[in-house]
Design a protein around this motif. Structure first.
Motif, short mmCIF file in Angstrom:
data_model
loop_
_atom_site.label_atom_id
_atom_site.label_comp_id
_atom_site.label_asym_id
_atom_site.label_seq_id
_atom_site.Cartn_x
_atom_site.Cartn_y
_atom_site.Cartn_z
N ASN A 1 -13.80 -35.84 -13.43
CA ASN A 1 -12.97 -34.65 -13.57
C ASN A 1 -11.49 -34.97 -13.36
O ASN A 1 -10.61 -34.43 -14.04
CB ASN A 1 -13.41 -33.57 -12.59
CG ASN A 1 -14.72 -32.92 -12.99
OD1 ASN A 1 -15.15 -33.01 -14.14
ND2 ASN A 1 -15.38 -32.29 -12.04
N ARG B 1 -10.14 -36.63 -16.44
CA ARG B 1 -10.06 -35.74 -17.61
C ARG B 1 -9.03 -34.63 -17.45
O ARG B 1 -8.38 -34.26 -18.43
CB ARG B 1 -11.43 -35.11 -17.86
CG ARG B 1 -12.48 -36.07 -18.39
CD ARG B 1 -13.81 -35.37 -18.56
NE ARG B 1 -14.82 -36.25 -19.13
CZ ARG B 1 -16.11 -35.91 -19.27
NH1 ARG B 1 -16.53 -34.72 -18.87
NH2 ARG B 1 -16.95 -36.77 -19.81
N HIS B 2 -8.91 -34.09 -16.24
CA HIS B 2 -8.16 -32.83 -16.10
C HIS B 2 -6.99 -32.87 -15.12
O HIS B 2 -6.08 -32.04 -15.25
CB HIS B 2 -9.12 -31.72 -15.65
CG HIS B 2 -10.35 -31.60 -16.49
ND1 HIS B 2 -10.31 -31.27 -17.83
CD2 HIS B 2 -11.67 -31.76 -16.18
CE1 HIS B 2 -11.55 -31.22 -18.31
NE2 HIS B 2 -12.39 -31.53 -17.34
N ALA B 3 -6.98 -33.77 -14.16
CA ALA B 3 -6.03 -33.65 -13.05
C ALA B 3 -4.62 -34.12 -13.39
O ALA B 3 -3.65 -33.64 -12.81
CB ALA B 3 -6.54 -34.41 -11.82
N GLY B 4 -4.52 -35.07 -14.32
CA GLY B 4 -3.21 -35.64 -14.60
C GLY B 4 -2.63 -36.35 -13.40
O GLY B 4 -1.41 -36.38 -13.20
N PHE C 1 -5.62 -26.29 -10.01
CA PHE C 1 -6.03 -25.14 -10.82
C PHE C 1 -6.29 -23.97 -9.89
O PHE C 1 -6.36 -24.12 -8.67
CB PHE C 1 -7.27 -25.46 -11.65
CG PHE C 1 -8.50 -25.77 -10.84
CD1 PHE C 1 -9.45 -24.79 -10.58
CD2 PHE C 1 -8.72 -27.05 -10.33
CE1 PHE C 1 -10.58 -25.07 -9.83
CE2 PHE C 1 -9.85 -27.34 -9.59
CZ PHE C 1 -10.78 -26.34 -9.33
N SER D 1 -16.11 -24.09 -13.18
CA SER D 1 -16.64 -24.61 -14.44
C SER D 1 -18.10 -25.00 -14.25
O SER D 1 -18.61 -25.08 -13.13
CB SER D 1 -15.82 -25.82 -14.90
OG SER D 1 -16.01 -26.89 -13.98
N THR E 1 -6.22 -31.05 -5.99
CA THR E 1 -7.54 -30.49 -5.70
C THR E 1 -8.24 -31.33 -4.65
O THR E 1 -8.13 -32.56 -4.65
CB THR E 1 -8.40 -30.46 -6.99
OG1 THR E 1 -7.74 -29.67 -7.98
CG2 THR E 1 -9.78 -29.87 -6.71
#
Length: 220
Positions: free
Chosen positions: A142, A145-148, A174, A180, A207
Motif C-alpha cells: 500500500n 502504491r498510494h503513500a508517495g 488519507f 478500502s 499513515t
C-alpha cells in the motif's frame, strides 16, 4: 439484530476459510514452480550449454543467447516462488523473513525501510508468523502504491503476552472515514488472530497501522 449478527459471523467464517485456501494454494503453486518448472529450466540451460560446446560460429552465439534468456527466466521463477511463499519464513521464522522482505522492498521500490524487531528469536505459532508477515507485506504494498513516501518504518516486538506490530509511512496520508477492501482485509486478518488493528492517518501527515495480537504464554 440477531440475523445481522449471524450473517456477519457467516461472512467472517467464509472469509477465514478463503484466506486459508488462498495460502494453501500459494504454497502448492510455489512448490510446483520450484520443483517442476525450476528443474526443467535448469535442465534446459544445461542442454543449451552443451550445445554451445559442440557448435561453431553462429550456433554458439544463438545457444549462448538462449542460455542467457533461460537463466533470466529461472531467476524470475525463483522470485515468483519467494513472493508466493518465502521459504525463509517457513524455515527460519518471522524475524529473518521480515529482514528479507524489507530489503527486497527497498530494492524494488527505492523506498527506505527502517526495521526494528525484538523478541523474535524464538518461533511463534505458525498462523501468527504467516498472518503478521502478510499484514506487513500488504502494508508495504500500500505504501508503494498510494503513500508517495520516500521512507517508512516497520516495528515488530514480541513479549510472552503480545506481539505488537506497526508500519508507519511519511507520505500523503488519507482521511480515515472509510476503509478500502485491502485495509478491511488486514483488519479481518488481525481479528482472526484474536488481535486488534488501529489505523491513524490524515492528509499530509502519513499513515500508521498498528496491530496488537495476543500470544500463548509459551511460543513453540
Amino acid at each position: 439484530r440477531d440475523c445481522e449478527r449471524r450473517l456477519r459471523q457467516e461472512v467472517q467464517k467464509y472469509s477465514v476459510e478463503l484466506r486459508h485456501a488462498h495460502e494453501t494454494e500459494r504454497h502448492r503453486v510455489a512448490r510446483e514452480l520450484h520443483d517442476e518448472v525450476g528443474q526443467t529450466l535448469t535442465a534446459l540451460n544445461y542442454t543449451l550449454e552443451r550445445m554451445a560446446l559442440h557448435s561453431s560460429g553462429t550456433g554458439i552465439e544463438i545457444a549462448k543467447e538462449a542460455s542467457s534468456l533461460v537463466a533470466d527466466l529461472t531467476s524470475r521463477v525463483g522470485d515468483l516462488c519467494l513472493a508466493l511463499r518465502p521459504h525463509v519464513l517457513d524455515d527460519f521464522g518471522l524475524g529473518p523473513a521480515l529482514i528479507w522482505l524489507t530489503q527486497r522492498f527497498e530494492q524494488q521500490t527505492g523506498i527506505l525501510v527502517e526495521l526494528l524487531h525484538d523478541g523474535l528469536a524464538k518461533r511463534l505459532p505458525r498462523e501468527v508468523e504467516l498472518g503478521v508477515y502478510r499484514l506487513i507485506q500488504e502494508a508495504l504494498t500500500n505504501i508503494a502504491r498510494h503513500a508517495g513516501a520516500k521512507r517508512c518504518a516497520v516495528r515488530c516486538a514480541s513479549s510472552p503476552e503480545n506481539l505488537v506490530v506497526s508500519v508507519r509511512d511519511y507520505g500523503v496520508g488519507f482521511q480515515v472515514d472509510r476503509l478500502s477492501s485491502g485495509l478491511r482485509g488486514m483488519d479481518e486478518r488481525v481479528q482472526e488472530l484474536g488481535g486488534r488493528l488501529t489505523i491513524r492517518s490524515s492528509p499530509g501527515q502519513g499513515t500508521c497501522i498498528r496491530a496488537k495480537i495476543p500470544l500463548p504464554i509459551k511460543a513453540w
